[in-house]
Every structure is written in structure tokens, then in C-alpha cells.
Design a protein around this motif. Structure first.
Motif, PDB file in Angstrom:
ATOM      1  N   HIS A   1       0.871  -1.177   0.000  1.00 37.34           N
ATOM      2  CA  HIS A   1       0.000   0.000   0.000  1.00 37.34           C
ATOM      3  C   HIS A   1       0.905   1.223   0.000  1.00 37.34           C
ATOM      4  O   HIS A   1       1.633   1.472   0.961  1.00 37.34           O
ATOM      5  N   TYR A   2       0.861   2.002  -1.094  1.00 34.84           N
ATOM      6  CA  TYR A   2       1.795   3.107  -1.247  1.00 34.84           C
ATOM      7  C   TYR A   2       1.474   4.317  -0.369  1.00 34.84           C
ATOM      8  O   TYR A   2       2.221   5.298  -0.387  1.00 34.84           O
ATOM      9  N   ALA A   3       0.392   4.227   0.379  1.00 36.76           N
ATOM     10  CA  ALA A   3       0.081   5.306   1.331  1.00 36.76           C
ATOM     11  C   ALA A   3      -0.010   4.746   2.750  1.00 36.76           C
ATOM     12  O   ALA A   3      -0.644   5.344   3.612  1.00 36.76           O
ATOM     13  N   MET A   4       0.659   3.607   2.997  1.00 37.20           N
ATOM     14  CA  MET A   4       0.498   2.935   4.290  1.00 37.20           C
ATOM     15  C   MET A   4       0.952   3.779   5.479  1.00 37.20           C
ATOM     16  O   MET A   4       0.289   3.774   6.520  1.00 37.20           O
ATOM     17  N   PRO A   5       2.063   4.519   5.408  1.00 40.23           N
ATOM     18  CA  PRO A   5       2.408   5.359   6.569  1.00 40.23           C
ATOM     19  C   PRO A   5       1.307   6.362   6.899  1.00 40.23           C
ATOM     20  O   PRO A   5       0.972   6.570   8.067  1.00 40.23           O
ATOM     21  N   LEU A   6       0.733   6.978   5.851  1.00 41.34           N
ATOM     22  CA  LEU A   6      -0.357   7.937   6.068  1.00 41.34           C
ATOM     23  C   LEU A   6      -1.593   7.237   6.622  1.00 41.34           C
ATOM     24  O   LEU A   6      -2.251   7.731   7.542  1.00 41.34           O
TER      25      LEU A   6
ATOM     26  N   GLY B   1       7.001  -0.264  -1.024  1.00 41.39           N
ATOM     27  CA  GLY B   1       6.344   0.993  -0.711  1.00 41.39           C
ATOM     28  C   GLY B   1       7.105   1.792   0.326  1.00 41.39           C
ATOM     29  O   GLY B   1       8.174   1.391   0.794  1.00 41.39           O
ATOM     30  N   PRO B   2       6.580   2.953   0.714  1.00 40.07           N
ATOM     31  CA  PRO B   2       7.248   3.812   1.704  1.00 40.07           C
ATOM     32  C   PRO B   2       7.299   3.160   3.075  1.00 40.07           C
ATOM     33  O   PRO B   2       6.403   2.403   3.456  1.00 40.07           O
ATOM     34  N   MET B   3       8.368   3.460   3.809  1.00 38.91           N
ATOM     35  CA  MET B   3       8.554   2.919   5.153  1.00 38.91           C
ATOM     36  C   MET B   3       8.298   3.984   6.230  1.00 38.91           C
ATOM     37  O   MET B   3       8.305   3.673   7.406  1.00 38.91           O
ATOM     38  N   CYS B   4       8.092   5.220   5.786  1.00 40.84           N
ATOM     39  CA  CYS B   4       7.788   6.296   6.723  1.00 40.84           C
ATOM     40  C   CYS B   4       7.124   7.424   5.937  1.00 40.84           C
ATOM     41  O   CYS B   4       7.119   7.420   4.696  1.00 40.84           O
ATOM     42  N   LEU B   5       6.577   8.373   6.655  1.00 35.59           N
ATOM     43  CA  LEU B   5       5.853   9.469   6.013  1.00 35.59           C
ATOM     44  C   LEU B   5       6.773  10.290   5.110  1.00 35.59           C
ATOM     45  O   LEU B   5       6.365  10.735   4.036  1.00 35.59           O
ATOM     46  N   SER B   6       8.031  10.458   5.521  1.00 33.53           N
ATOM     47  CA  SER B   6       8.953  11.271   4.724  1.00 33.53           C
ATOM     48  C   SER B   6       9.230  10.637   3.362  1.00 33.53           C
ATOM     49  O   SER B   6       9.566  11.339   2.402  1.00 33.53           O
TER      50      SER B   6
ATOM     51  N   LEU C   1       6.850  -2.264  10.053  1.00 35.06           N
ATOM     52  CA  LEU C   1       6.484  -3.258   9.044  1.00 35.06           C
ATOM     53  C   LEU C   1       7.123  -4.614   9.324  1.00 35.06           C
ATOM     54  O   LEU C   1       8.313  -4.704   9.617  1.00 35.06           O
ATOM     55  N   VAL C   2       6.306  -5.666   9.183  1.00 42.67           N
ATOM     56  CA  VAL C   2       6.794  -7.050   9.269  1.00 42.67           C
ATOM     57  C   VAL C   2       6.456  -7.736   7.953  1.00 42.67           C
ATOM     58  O   VAL C   2       5.296  -7.767   7.542  1.00 42.67           O
ATOM     59  N   GLN C   3       7.487  -8.293   7.291  1.00 38.23           N
ATOM     60  CA  GLN C   3       7.276  -9.030   6.040  1.00 38.23           C
ATOM     61  C   GLN C   3       7.504 -10.513   6.286  1.00 38.23           C
ATOM     62  O   GLN C   3       8.519 -10.897   6.865  1.00 38.23           O
TER      63      GLN C   3
ATOM     64  N   THR D   1       1.251   0.520  16.455  1.00 39.86           N
ATOM     65  CA  THR D   1       0.685  -0.273  15.368  1.00 39.86           C
ATOM     66  C   THR D   1       1.776  -1.036  14.621  1.00 39.86           C
ATOM     67  O   THR D   1       2.819  -0.470  14.294  1.00 39.86           O
ATOM     68  N   ILE D   2       1.516  -2.306  14.360  1.00 42.02           N
ATOM     69  CA  ILE D   2       2.379  -3.131  13.514  1.00 42.02           C
ATOM     70  C   ILE D   2       1.611  -3.451  12.237  1.00 42.02           C
ATOM     71  O   ILE D   2       0.421  -3.771  12.283  1.00 42.02           O
ATOM     72  N   VAL D   3       2.298  -3.339  11.102  1.00 44.72           N
ATOM     73  CA  VAL D   3       1.716  -3.715   9.813  1.00 44.72           C
ATOM     74  C   VAL D   3       2.325  -5.047   9.393  1.00 44.72           C
ATOM     75  O   VAL D   3       3.546  -5.156   9.234  1.00 44.72           O
TER      76      VAL D   3
END
Length: 341
Positions: free
Chosen positions: A100-105, A166-171, A192-194, A154-156
Motif C-alpha cells: 500500500h503506497y500510502a500505508m504510513p499515512l 512501498g514507503p517505510m515512513c511518512l517522509s 512493518l513485518v514481512q 501499530t504493527i503492519v
């Protein structure tokens, strides 16, 4: 925690909805605690299953100001309250099958809504109790200076077959940021956990460890490790059900169930995987033959096309005329074939 094999009627009733299967597994306190201990505490058993209680997954909240009023509706996947003496922390788990390319948000929004919901609850309690605020600032805020919120973590969990890109943080979602501005930017990190790189995580719960290990072996097509490690081990039905759903192998569940009906002790899962592997190989062989036939037909068409262009060139047909019927690439291939001769 071990979940015993369901009866035949339950097994033959088919897959439950994917989301329900996921949530049911992670709602088990032993599973949930083991995941958070592995991710947050490097496997140290600081979070005990008995400290966890289920929370409402609805984090919908209303954002209000003098000229603004909006209700935002959101539901989390799994949320638990972690008791810590007289206080508690809130732990959330979000489950993703695709990047999800907006996951941090998105995750930041979930956490913010949890805080806003608690903020609104505190304000409402003050109103209900008709409490007088200690200061004009308290009256303006709707809460007192000594009112405190509870931390939200929160853990993803990403169980996709390809690495998260995808992004790993908002920045990571921002346009270029000058270095002199960066210190003032409030970033938000994704926990994030993969499953693909979960071998680095120290799991202690058998169900959780089996789930991550077997899926990782399947994704890497390393069935020999499954045979080696699980020759004498029996895997719980719920774990196999979750594995079959995640890896999109519904037949695995049926094979595992039929093996349980005929075998006792170990080798149940290995036999199921051997049957599945034989089917994969047969399917691959069939697809290979089909692909070979298609390739042969395609090559025959290409050869016929190439021979036609060569004949036209030999009979003096101009390139301009040939290009009215064939592409430039076709012409170049024919010329290369002539040169090779």
C-alpha cells in the motif's frame, strides 16, 4: 496455544472468508503477544497473553473546530489493550496482502483517530460530570492539563509473495525536502513485518513460528526444508487453513484433512505437500507442453514471415514497398538472416 483439528463437517464446509480467518488467528492472545514480542522486544517475553484484552476495532471519530466538523469512519483489523499496572497501552495490527503506497499515512490516520476518539471521550466525561475546568486554557481545550492519553502502537503485517516496495515512513511519501527543513518535519515510521524476511524474528509460539516458516518456504519454493523440518511434526488445522489462504493453495487444506483421516502421528503435512508438489509438477509439465506448442506455432509464423520478406528482396521489391506490409523490425530481421547466410 494449540487449536485442535476441527471435525469432518467443519473441514468440508470450505474456506471461511479470508479476513475472518486472519482476524481469528491474530485475536488469540498467545499469537498476538508472540508477534509483538518478536518485533518490539527481540523475542523477550515482556508482553504476556494474560495482559491483553480485546478492544473495539472501530476508531471512527469526529474532528471539530470552530468552523470545521467532520466525522471520519475507520475500522482496524485487530486492536488489543495491554494492561501495564494501573494503566494500559493500545496495540493495533494491520494486515496487508499487497503493498500500500500510502500505508504510513493510513496507519498514522488510524493512530491519530484513536487519540482523537480518546480526546472526545475525555471531553464528554467532563461535560457529563459537569466538571469545572481549572483554567481558561482547560475550558478552551475541553480537557485539563493533567488529563493524559494512552499510547497507541501499530504493527503492519505484510504477507505478500514479493518484497514490500512501498514507503517505510511518512517522509518517503514527500517531495524533495531540503536538509535545513528536515529537522522540523514530524515524520511517522511504519512498523512493518514481512513474511519474506521473517526468519530474523525470534518467535516462540509454535503456531506463529510454523505459520511464518512454512509460508516463507512455499514462497521460496523450498519444499525440501518443509519435509526436513516437519517429518515428525503435526501442524494445527487453523495454521494450515491460514497458510492455504495466504499462499492461494486451497487444495492444501483438503489434502491435509484427508491425510489426518488416514494417518496418525507425524508426516501428515509432509504427505499433503508431496501430493501437492506432484500436482504442481504435473501442472507445470502440462503448461510447459502448452507453452512449447505456442512457441513453436509463433516461431513457424515468424519463419514464414521472414522467408516471405527475403523472397521479396531477392525479387527486387523495394524496402518502401515491403514496409507497407511488414514492420521495420520484420525487415531488419530478414536482412540480418540474409547477411548471416
Amino acid at each position: 496455544m494449540s487449536v485442535q483439528l476441527k471435525n469432518k463437517h467443519t473441514i468440508k464446509s470450505g474456506h471461511r472468508h479470508k479476513d475472518v480467518i486472519f482476524k481469528n488467528f491474530w485475536q488469540v492472545n498467545e499469537h498476538f503477544a508472540d508477534l509483538f514480542n518478536a518485533v518490539m522486544f527481540d523475542g523477550r517475553q515482556l508482553l504476556k497473553p494474560e495482559q491483553l484484552t480485546e478492544m473495539d476495532t472501530d476508531v471512527s471519530a469526529t474532528i471539530k473546530s470552530r468552523d470545521y466538523n467532520e466525522s471520519i469512519t475507520r475500522n482496524r483489523d485487530v486492536v488489543k489493550k495491554m494492561s501495564d499496572g494501573i494503566e494500559f497501552n493500545i496495540l493495533g495490527l494491520e494486515i496487508q496482502d499487497k503493498t500500500h503506497y500510502a500505508m504510513p499515512l493510513r496507519t498514522m490516520t488510524y493512530d491519530a483517530l484513536s487519540y482523537i476518539k480518546e480526546y472526545n471521550n475525555i471531553k464528554n466525561e467532563h461535560k457529563i460530570n459537569k466538571e469545572h475546568f481549572n483554567s481558561p486554557e482547560g475550558f478552551l481545550s475541553g480537557i485539563n492539563k493533567d488529563d493524559k492519553f494512552h499510547p497507541v502502537i501499530t504493527i503492519v503485517l505484510y504477507y505478500g509473495e514479493t518484497p514490500w516496495d512501498g514507503p517505510m515512513c511518512l517522509s518517503d511519501m514527500m517531495v524533495h525536502m531540503p536538509e535545513h527543513i528536515r529537522p522540523f518535519f514530524s515524520d511517522y515510521k511504519l512498523n512493518l513485518v514481512q513474511i519474506l524476511d521473517s526468519d530474523r524474528l525470534p518467535f516462540y509460539n509454535k503456531d506463529v513460528k510454523n505459520l511464518f516458516d512454512i509460508i516463507r518456504y512455499i514462497y521460496k519454493k523450498d519444499l525440501s526444508s518443509i519435509y526436513e523440518k516437519y517429518q515428525s511434526d503435526t501442524i494445527d488445522y487453523e495454521v494450515i487453513e491460514l497458510i492455504s489462504v495466504i499462499t492461494d493453495n486451497p487444495k492444501l487444506l483438503n489434502l491435509y484433512s484427508s491425510q489426518n483421516e488416514h494417518l496418525t502421528g507425524g508426516n501428515i503435512m509432509c504427505n499433503a505437500f508431496k501430493e501437492l508438489e506432484a500436482e504442481w509438477m504435473e501442472r507445470g509439465k502440462t503448461e510447459g507442453i502448452k507453452y512449447g506448442i505456442e512457441q513453436g506455432i509463433e516461431q513457424g509464423v515468424e519463419q514464414k514471415k521472414q522467408q516471405s520478406i527475403i523472397s521479396m528482396l531477392e525479387f527486387g521489391v523495394t524496402k518502401e514497398q515491403i514496409l507497407t506490409r511488414y514492420s521495420k523490425e520484420d525487415l531488419e530481421k530478414a536482412e540480418a538472416a540474409i547477411a548471416y547466410k
